[in-house]
Enzyme design. Structure first.
Site, PDB file in Angstrom:
ATOM      1  N   HIS A 355       0.760  -1.363   0.257  1.00 52.46           N
ATOM      2  CA  HIS A 355       0.225  -0.486   0.573  1.00 52.46           C
ATOM      3  C   HIS A 355       1.053   1.055   0.209  1.00 52.46           C
ATOM      4  CE1 HIS A 355      -1.998   3.219   2.692  1.00 52.46           C
ATOM      5  NE2 HIS A 355      -2.559   3.098   1.777  1.00 52.46           N
ATOM      6  N   ASN A 356       0.372   2.342  -0.402  1.00 48.07           N
ATOM      7  CA  ASN A 356       1.196   3.064  -0.911  1.00 48.07           C
ATOM      8  C   ASN A 356       2.846   2.396  -1.178  1.00 48.07           C
ATOM      9  OD1 ASN A 356      -0.466   5.016  -1.041  1.00 48.07           O
ATOM     10  ND2 ASN A 356      -0.644   5.584   1.335  1.00 48.07           N
ATOM     11  N   GLU A 385       0.842  -0.002  -5.401  1.00 49.12           N
ATOM     12  CA  GLU A 385       0.900   1.148  -6.073  1.00 49.12           C
ATOM     13  C   GLU A 385       0.908   2.442  -6.329  1.00 49.12           C
ATOM     14  OE1 GLU A 385      -2.725   3.474  -3.627  1.00 49.12           O
ATOM     15  OE2 GLU A 385      -1.744   2.671  -2.035  1.00 49.12           O
ATOM     16  N   ASP A 387       0.357   6.448  -7.156  1.00 48.20           N
ATOM     17  CA  ASP A 387      -1.048   6.916  -6.615  1.00 48.20           C
ATOM     18  C   ASP A 387      -0.314   8.632  -7.426  1.00 48.20           C
ATOM     19  OD1 ASP A 387      -2.387   9.301  -5.715  1.00 48.20           O
ATOM     20  OD2 ASP A 387      -2.293   8.956  -3.094  1.00 48.20           O
ATOM     21  N   HIS A 400       1.691  10.620  -2.165  1.00 51.63           N
ATOM     22  CA  HIS A 400       0.362  10.894  -0.978  1.00 51.63           C
ATOM     23  C   HIS A 400      -0.349  12.815  -1.268  1.00 51.63           C
ATOM     24  CE1 HIS A 400      -2.093   9.290   2.594  1.00 51.63           C
ATOM     25  NE2 HIS A 400      -2.642   8.530   1.462  1.00 51.63           N
ATOM     26  N   GLU A 434      -4.036   4.848  -8.933  1.00 54.59           N
ATOM     27  CA  GLU A 434      -5.111   5.635  -8.824  1.00 54.59           C
ATOM     28  C   GLU A 434      -4.881   6.479  -8.674  1.00 54.59           C
ATOM     29  OE1 GLU A 434      -6.418   7.687  -3.979  1.00 54.59           O
ATOM     30  OE2 GLU A 434      -5.272   5.161  -4.511  1.00 54.59           O
TER      31      GLU A 434
END
Length: 843
Positions: A355-356, A385, A387, A400, A434
């Protein structure tokens, strides 16, 4: 010196250097005049012929090694956030072939301190450099060294010429592979030699008792008055050479429990024959696949005494080394390779996911790094991931959003992924996108993905005739990179369709939660002039995608989550070029657990769940959730309120069939230790076959009983003097199915924190072995943790085993382990109290 000094000082490393054509590469101790030596450190074994030929016979490699040891001037390049730092360093390979050394050319004395890299910690040295240089040079002049300890670090160098870079890449990779391929007996000798050499300050081949005491302490061996008299029996023994020290080290590390086991196996009490070893491995260790030929090979690799090895026998020293090796560790060494069926649909596997991935710390202010992607991929992660946000100059960035975390260029991240995607595992990698970008920058993303990843990027279905009814298998997708993201409907052939983004901030379901998050953010960052005030903009990022989380779920019946207005949801246009790259992982909003039953063609659709929503499904509708995931992939991720990048317990979600349970890889803790243990099996490839009932296979899982005896500990506190005299305890816990969650502890051993003895026995009952994990933790009376190891139940080897202790970073603590006996059988009778405590003291 006399004729006795004609024999050379040969250590385990001589398998890399003993040859007439490599005189320039002999150990530093061999380069000194013989006259300065009082007594040689000699009489070691000859170099194995196969290693001698492989390393030393090539004259061209000899010339390369000479250049590496003479050293060269390189440019060292490092990147910090948005700036690149460059400085010149002098690099060389040291005389004993163990370390790569470099010294910065700086004015400051501190900056000129010599650094060293252990050759055994190098994962790979490869051509190219992902960091953009202010001075343009050929890519073939650049090389990167990936140093892997607890976390991987990359050292980027620019050589003066292409030939120089090629020589260093070839030479370092050869040395790294050869040193790692040394036989266990040579590895052990190398370990002892390094201890000895580290305190032989003047390199004359001798140590005093004071020096010996220090280096034994370093290795975790306590030195008493008795041991001193054993080491220095006569007054004139003020110095000792390597041979004497080796004997002393073996005496100090001799263990009564191993000697007792040796006496039970050996008929003549002097040596173990290959036949006796075969019976021991077959009957006691339950290694039914081993043959007598394998036993002879084991003796060849582990026996330290020449006479015993040539007679195909194992001495007590060799047997002790064998029991402390990876072969006899609690983790079944055969599971270090891919052993499961890899030809089932993707939905039938648990998949290691990050995640992230770009973050190196918390979710608010810590930097992002491309090294974080490298670290995750080198740990076997198969879903990372990205983003993505609009960046300057039309170039998308990864960070983020609406925080102080630094930004990475999308292009740089894709380049790193392209380099390391299949370094550890050949099975498919999923890029979870994302998407917060404009159409123009989405097209740039598609351009980079296709241009950098090339044929590795999956752009067409495996079966192109449209007759697929299930996801393809990991085997069918080997070497491919899949994109997870939004996809335009089949009828849409242009870029005008509005697509609501999937955003992980959707797990903050109410304005009160959002305000709480805003308060934490502004408190941490109120002094920063770069901060974007979330109070002034009512949490635009958080509320933009809150409709998914606010939508009434299929089981909660909560009305306050369905009151979002359509106006609250920000919609973005999706570029056709990016949409076309999404083949099997189409991101969709979760509707219900039965939606795929009436529309099985949706097998390629995939939903994401916050940890809270996933845990509610797992708790209240576990069977329906398992059925849902027989066909569909799902991804779960930590709650947005975990601003410190903490993790949640992945076990309940695995129990419910969720395949992609994403954790913050940068945050160590019990959750990540369980995660690492889970995905170590099956060769660490990042894919674990789910239990039969989660795949729709009617194969009744047989419950198991495990008899466990915690016998002793070895060198648990020797390197931490504060704990030498403390009492230690072993805590054993099991997790998995709810009925298998148990915990037990041994008594405290009050004799020695260095070498404790417990001899405590337990019986453990496991209902679902394929989901169960067993965790061993060594603690002090003050609850300070010494080390831990977490192992999948089905990967536990039976018999007498050592459990290596790992520190908080996941690295092995040198020589620290627990000695146990394990016996696993089918459970004939179910436990009398299912769901309650099933781990009891035996007897």
């Amino acid at each position: 010196m006399g004729n006795d000094t004609d024999s050379k000082n040969v250590s385990a490393l001589e398998c890399l250097v003993k040859n007439d054509t490599l005189k320039a590469y002999k150990l530093g101790s061999l380069q000194k005049p013989q006259s300065i030596r009082k007594t040689p450190m000699n009489h070691h074994r000859n170099v194995p012929t196969n290693l001698h030929k492989a390393i030393c016979a090539n004259v061209e490699l000899t010339e390369i090694f000479q250049r590496l040891q003479s050293g060269e001037r390189f440019l060292l390049v490092r990147k910090k956030r948005w700036w690149v730092r460059q400085k010149y360093v002098r690099c060389r390979l040291d005389d004993d072939f163990l370390y790569f050394r470099y010294v910065p050319e700086g004015v400051c004395c501190a900056s000129r301190r010599e650094r060293k890299v252990d050759i055994r910690h190098i994962r790979i040295v490869r051509t190219g450099n992902a960091i953009a240089l202010t001075k343009k040079v050929s890519e073939s002049q650049c090389f990167s060294m990936v140093v892997d300890n607890s976390n991987s670090v990359v050292l980027n160098f620019v050589a003066p010429s292409e030939e120089s870079a090629s020589n260093w890449i070839l030479g370092l990779n050869l040395l790294m592979r050869r040193i790692k391929s040394l036989t266990p007996r040579l590895q052990h000798e190398l370990f002892v030699w390094e201890l000895f050499n580290s305190f032989d300050a003047d390199k004359n081949g001798f140590v005093t008792f004071k020096e010996a005491k220090k280096l034994l302490r370093k290795s975790g061996v306590p030195v008493t008055t008795y041991t001193r008299h054993h080491f220095f029996k006569r007054a004139e023994d003020t110095l000792q050479d390597f041979n004497a020290f080796t004997g002393f080290y073996e005496f100090m590390t001799k263990r009564a429990e191993i000697s007792k086991l040796f006496q039970e196996i050996s008929a003549d009490k002097l040596a173990i024959t290959s036949r006796e070893l075969y019976k021991f491995l077959q009957k006691t260790q339950k290694d039914t696949d081993v043959t007598e030929g394998d036993c002879e090979q084991i003796i060849e690799e582990y026996e330290v005494e020449d006479v015993s090895r040539h007679a195909h026998q194992m001495s007590p020293r060799g047997f002790s080394l064998f029991l402390n090796s990876n072969y006899s560790a609690i983790f079944n060494w055969r599971h270090d390779k891919v052993y499961q069926d890899m030809k089932q649909p993707l939905s039938h596997y648990f998949i290691a996911s990050s995640h992230n991935t770009y973050l190196t710390g918390d979710q608010i202010k810590d930097p992002s790094s491309t090294d974080a992607y490298m670290n995750a991929l080198l740990k076997g992660c198969r879903c990372v991931e990205l983003d993505c946000w609009d960046g300057p100059d039309g170039d998308p960035v990864i960070y983020h959003g609406y925080t102080l975390t630094s930004k990475l260029k999308f292009k740089d991240v894709v380049q790193v992924i392209g380099k390391y995607a299949f370094e550890v595992s050949d099975y498919p990698l999923i890029l979870s996108i994302e998407n917060h970008c404009s159409v123009a920058q989405q097209e740039k993303m598609a351009f980079y993905l296709k241009g950098i990843l090339g044929s590795e990027l999956l752009t067409m279905p495996v079966i192109s005739n449209g007759k697929e009814s299930v996801l393809p298998s990991p085997h069918a997708l080997m070497g491919k990179i899949l994109l997870k993201g939004k996809k335009l409907p089949p009828r849409c052939h242009y870029e005008a369709d509005d697509v609501s983004l999937e955003d992980e901030a959707a797990d903050i379901k109410t304005q009160e939660d959002a305000k709480m998050f805003t308060y934490k953010f502004t408190t941490l960052s109120e002094s920063s002039s770069d901060m974007i005030s979330l109070e002034e903009k009512p949490v635009s990022r958080l509320t933009s995608f809150s409709r998914d989380a606010a939508t009434k779920s299929s089981f909660s019946g909560s009305s306050n989550r369905s009151s979002r207005k359509q106006d609250d949801v920000t919609k973005h246009k999706l570029a056709l070029a990016l949409s076309d790259l999404v083949i099997y992982c189409k991101s969709v909003k979760f509707k219900s657990l039965t939606s795929n039953l009436c529309k099985p063609y949706r097998f390629s659709e995939m939903s994401s769940f916050t940890e809270a929503k996933a845990n509610r499904l797992a708790k209240h509708k576990q069977e329906d959730t398992i059925d849902y995931h027989k066909l569909q992939l799902s991804r779960t991720y930590p709650a947005g309120t975990r601003t410190d990048s903490s993790n949640y317990d992945p076990q309940p979600l695995w129990n419910a069939g969720f395949q992609i349970v994403a954790l913050n890889y940068q945050t160590r803790g019990e959750e990540m230790e369980i995660y690492d243990g889970k995905f170590r099996q099956n060769g660490g490839c990042g894919y674990i076959l789910k239990p039969p009932d989660q795949r729709g296979v009617e194969d009744e899982e047989v419950a198991k009983t495990m008899k466990l005896k915690i016998i002793s500990g070895q060198r648990l506190t020797g390197r931490t003097s504060n704990y030498d005299d403390t009492s230690l305890q072993v805590e054993v816990s099991t997790s998995g199915d709810q009925s298998d969650v148990n915990r037990c502890v041994t008594k405290f051993d009050k004799n020695s924190g260095f070498d404790p003895k417990w001899n405590d026995e337990f019986i453990c009952f496991i209902t679902k072995p394929e989901l169960a994990m067993v965790r061993f933790v060594v603690k002090t009376q003050t609850h300070d943790r010494i080390g831990q190891n977490t192992i999948p139940f089905n990967s536990i080897a039976q018999g007498y085993r050592h459990i290596p202790m790992l520190d908080r970073s996941g690295a092995r603590i040198t020589s620290a382990s627990i000695f146990v006996y394990i016996e696993i059988n089918d459970a004939v009778v179910r436990h009398h109290n299912p769901g309650k405590v099933k781990m009891d003291k035996a007897g």
